[in-house]
Write a protein that holds these residues in place. Structure first.
Motif, mmCIF file in Angstrom:
data_model
loop_
_atom_site.group_PDB
_atom_site.id
_atom_site.type_symbol
_atom_site.label_atom_id
_atom_site.label_comp_id
_atom_site.label_asym_id
_atom_site.label_seq_id
_atom_site.Cartn_x
_atom_site.Cartn_y
_atom_site.Cartn_z
ATOM 1 N N ILE A 79 40.927 26.626 34.721
ATOM 2 C CA ILE A 79 41.942 26.969 35.722
ATOM 3 C C ILE A 79 42.919 25.807 35.931
ATOM 4 O O ILE A 79 44.124 26.012 36.075
ATOM 5 N N MET A 80 42.401 24.574 35.920
ATOM 6 C CA MET A 80 43.272 23.405 36.115
ATOM 7 C C MET A 80 44.282 23.249 34.988
ATOM 8 O O MET A 80 45.449 22.943 35.226
ATOM 9 N N PHE A 81 43.827 23.455 33.747
ATOM 10 C CA PHE A 81 44.685 23.171 32.603
ATOM 11 C C PHE A 81 45.374 24.402 32.009
ATOM 12 O O PHE A 81 46.423 24.276 31.388
ATOM 13 N N PHE A 82 44.768 25.582 32.190
ATOM 14 C CA PHE A 82 45.342 26.797 31.625
ATOM 15 C C PHE A 82 45.288 27.947 32.636
ATOM 16 O O PHE A 82 44.626 28.961 32.393
ATOM 17 N N PRO A 83 45.962 27.805 33.770
ATOM 18 C CA PRO A 83 45.885 28.875 34.769
ATOM 19 C C PRO A 83 46.543 30.168 34.269
ATOM 20 O O PRO A 83 47.609 30.122 33.661
ATOM 21 N N HIS A 84 45.887 31.266 34.508
ATOM 22 C CA HIS A 84 46.428 32.573 34.122
ATOM 23 C C HIS A 84 46.584 33.408 35.385
ATOM 24 O O HIS A 84 45.635 33.543 36.160
ATOM 25 N N PRO A 85 47.763 33.979 35.605
ATOM 26 C CA PRO A 85 47.976 34.762 36.832
ATOM 27 C C PRO A 85 47.181 36.064 36.841
ATOM 28 O O PRO A 85 46.829 36.604 35.797
ATOM 29 N N ARG A 86 46.937 36.549 38.035
ATOM 30 C CA ARG A 86 46.299 37.847 38.212
ATOM 31 C C ARG A 86 47.328 38.945 37.942
ATOM 32 O O ARG A 86 48.532 38.692 37.996
ATOM 33 N N PRO A 87 46.852 40.162 37.677
ATOM 34 C CA PRO A 87 47.799 41.256 37.383
ATOM 35 C C PRO A 87 48.874 41.431 38.454
ATOM 36 O O PRO A 87 50.059 41.565 38.124
ATOM 37 N N PHE A 88 48.483 41.401 39.731
ATOM 38 C CA PHE A 88 49.466 41.627 40.785
ATOM 39 C C PHE A 88 50.480 40.497 40.886
ATOM 40 O O PHE A 88 51.587 40.673 41.374
ATOM 41 N N MET A 89 50.124 39.309 40.399
ATOM 42 C CA MET A 89 51.058 38.189 40.388
ATOM 43 C C MET A 89 52.122 38.380 39.314
ATOM 44 O O MET A 89 53.200 37.792 39.377
ATOM 45 N N MET A 90 51.789 39.205 38.330
ATOM 46 C CA MET A 90 52.718 39.502 37.239
ATOM 47 C C MET A 90 53.448 40.823 37.483
ATOM 48 O O MET A 90 54.268 41.241 36.660
ATOM 49 N N GLY A 91 53.106 41.482 38.588
ATOM 50 C CA GLY A 91 53.756 42.740 38.911
ATOM 51 C C GLY A 91 53.318 43.906 38.042
ATOM 52 O O GLY A 91 54.080 44.846 37.822
ATOM 53 N N VAL A 92 52.078 43.852 37.558
ATOM 54 C CA VAL A 92 51.588 44.951 36.720
ATOM 55 C C VAL A 92 50.424 45.670 37.411
ATOM 56 O O VAL A 92 49.647 45.064 38.136
ATOM 57 N N GLY A 93 50.337 46.951 37.166
ATOM 58 C CA GLY A 93 49.229 47.752 37.665
ATOM 59 C C GLY A 93 49.274 47.978 39.157
ATOM 60 O O GLY A 93 50.247 47.658 39.840
ATOM 61 N N ARG A 94 48.188 48.559 39.634
ATOM 62 C CA ARG A 94 48.020 48.807 41.067
ATOM 63 C C ARG A 94 46.924 47.896 41.583
ATOM 64 O O ARG A 94 45.877 47.771 40.966
ATOM 65 N N THR A 95 47.154 47.281 42.732
ATOM 66 C CA THR A 95 46.149 46.418 43.350
ATOM 67 C C THR A 95 45.657 47.112 44.606
ATOM 68 O O THR A 95 46.448 47.386 45.504
ATOM 69 N N LEU A 96 44.365 47.400 44.660
ATOM 70 C CA LEU A 96 43.805 48.180 45.755
ATOM 71 C C LEU A 96 42.891 47.392 46.683
ATOM 72 O O LEU A 96 42.285 47.961 47.579
ATOM 73 N N ILE A 97 42.762 46.090 46.439
ATOM 74 C CA ILE A 97 42.053 45.222 47.379
ATOM 75 C C ILE A 97 42.878 43.954 47.558
ATOM 76 O O ILE A 97 43.677 43.592 46.696
ATOM 77 N N VAL A 98 42.664 43.294 48.673
ATOM 78 C CA VAL A 98 43.399 42.061 48.961
ATOM 79 C C VAL A 98 42.729 40.907 48.221
ATOM 80 O O VAL A 98 41.502 40.778 48.226
ATOM 81 N N HIS A 99 43.530 40.081 47.567
ATOM 82 C CA HIS A 99 43.000 38.915 46.874
ATOM 83 C C HIS A 99 44.039 37.805 46.919
ATOM 84 O O HIS A 99 45.232 38.052 46.855
ATOM 85 N N ALA A 100 43.563 36.576 47.019
ATOM 86 C CA ALA A 100 44.458 35.418 47.011
ATOM 87 C C ALA A 100 45.183 35.346 45.661
ATOM 88 O O ALA A 100 44.590 35.670 44.626
ATOM 89 N N PRO A 101 46.420 34.906 45.661
ATOM 90 C CA PRO A 101 47.165 34.788 44.405
ATOM 91 C C PRO A 101 46.809 33.499 43.653
ATOM 92 O O PRO A 101 47.599 32.572 43.546
ATOM 93 N N ASN A 102 45.587 33.449 43.145
ATOM 94 C CA ASN A 102 45.143 32.280 42.388
ATOM 95 C C ASN A 102 44.854 32.693 40.936
ATOM 96 O O ASN A 102 45.022 33.845 40.574
ATOM 97 N N ALA A 103 44.434 31.751 40.134
ATOM 98 C CA ALA A 103 44.188 32.021 38.717
ATOM 99 C C ALA A 103 43.064 33.040 38.536
ATOM 100 O O ALA A 103 42.104 33.063 39.308
ATOM 101 N N SER A 104 43.189 33.847 37.508
ATOM 102 C CA SER A 104 42.217 34.924 37.304
ATOM 103 C C SER A 104 41.193 34.641 36.210
ATOM 104 O O SER A 104 40.147 35.278 36.167
ATOM 105 N N PHE A 105 41.495 33.701 35.314
ATOM 106 C CA PHE A 105 40.602 33.454 34.174
ATOM 107 C C PHE A 105 39.865 32.139 34.360
ATOM 108 O O PHE A 105 40.504 31.119 34.592
ATOM 109 N N PRO A 106 38.572 32.136 34.249
ATOM 110 C CA PRO A 106 37.632 33.251 34.078
ATOM 111 C C PRO A 106 37.215 33.834 35.436
ATOM 112 O O PRO A 106 37.347 33.177 36.462
#
Length: 191
Positions: A79-106
């Motif tokens: 996460i420190m060196f290769f952060p990957h955004p979550r789907p909702f941070m990229m504006g894709v798909g539907r998000t049906l629960i609340v989640h902090a906008p932090n890195a998704s992988f892993p």
């Protein structure tokens, strides 16, 4: 023939799993249960095995916790060196629960459940490992379905846990007695 790169494949797979606009409420609520609440059963499971389980079961708890800890550390480095955004941070798909906008992988959820599954599997405790395998799949599906993770977040977490668990297996015989004897008072039962 068009060859998809990894990111395109991840996005395509995500879109095929993510909840549609007309997703049944029962399925959405079931996904929310697995995505948000099943995780709370893990500490209870560990506590139960620790206080009422055999020495072998306590050992599996320790191995699971070590695998989780090491895998989470590796995950934090990624996460420190290769952060990957979550789907909702990229504006894709539907998000049906609340989640902090932090890195998704892993996925941390995947790390927790797959560590318990793999630890029980390697200990040849196949009944419990099957239960956790099913829970691992349901948690992975639910977090993708609800729009907070990509499929590769789950696959990556599983691969990290698998590598850590297999490496721990190689060294477990050397460190087992030190860890077990320092955390559990079993000297009186050893012969």
């Amino acid at each position: 023939m068009m060859i998809l790169n990894i990111e395109e494949l991840n996005l395509t797979w995500f879109q095929s799993i993510n909840a549609s606009a007309n997703a049944p409420e029962l399925v959405v609520n079931s996904a929310k249960f697995f995505a948000e609440y099943v995780l709370y059963a893990l500490p209870l499971f560990f506590i139960f095995l620790w206080f009422f389980g055999t020495k072998a079961q306590k050992e599996i708890v320790l191995k699971s916790l070590l695998v989780i800890f090491i895998s989470l550390c590796i995950g934090q480095l990624i996460i420190m060196f290769f952060p990957h955004p979550r789907p909702f941070m990229m504006g894709v798909g539907r998000t049906l629960i609340v989640h902090a906008p932090n890195a998704s992988f892993p996925s941390h959820h995947m790390i927790f459940f797959s560590a318990v599954f793999i630890s029980h599997f390697l200990a040849k405790n196949y009944k419990i490992s099957l239960i956790f395998f099913i829970l691992t799949l349901l948690v992975a599906w639910s977090r993708i379905y609800l729009g907070v993770h990509f499929p590769f977040d789950m696959i990556g977490a599983f691969c990290i846990v698998m590598c850590v668990a297999l490496l721990l297996e190689l060294f477990w015989k050397r460190i087992r007695s030190i860890i077990m004897n320092s955390l559990i008072l079993y000297k009186h039962t050893q012969k």
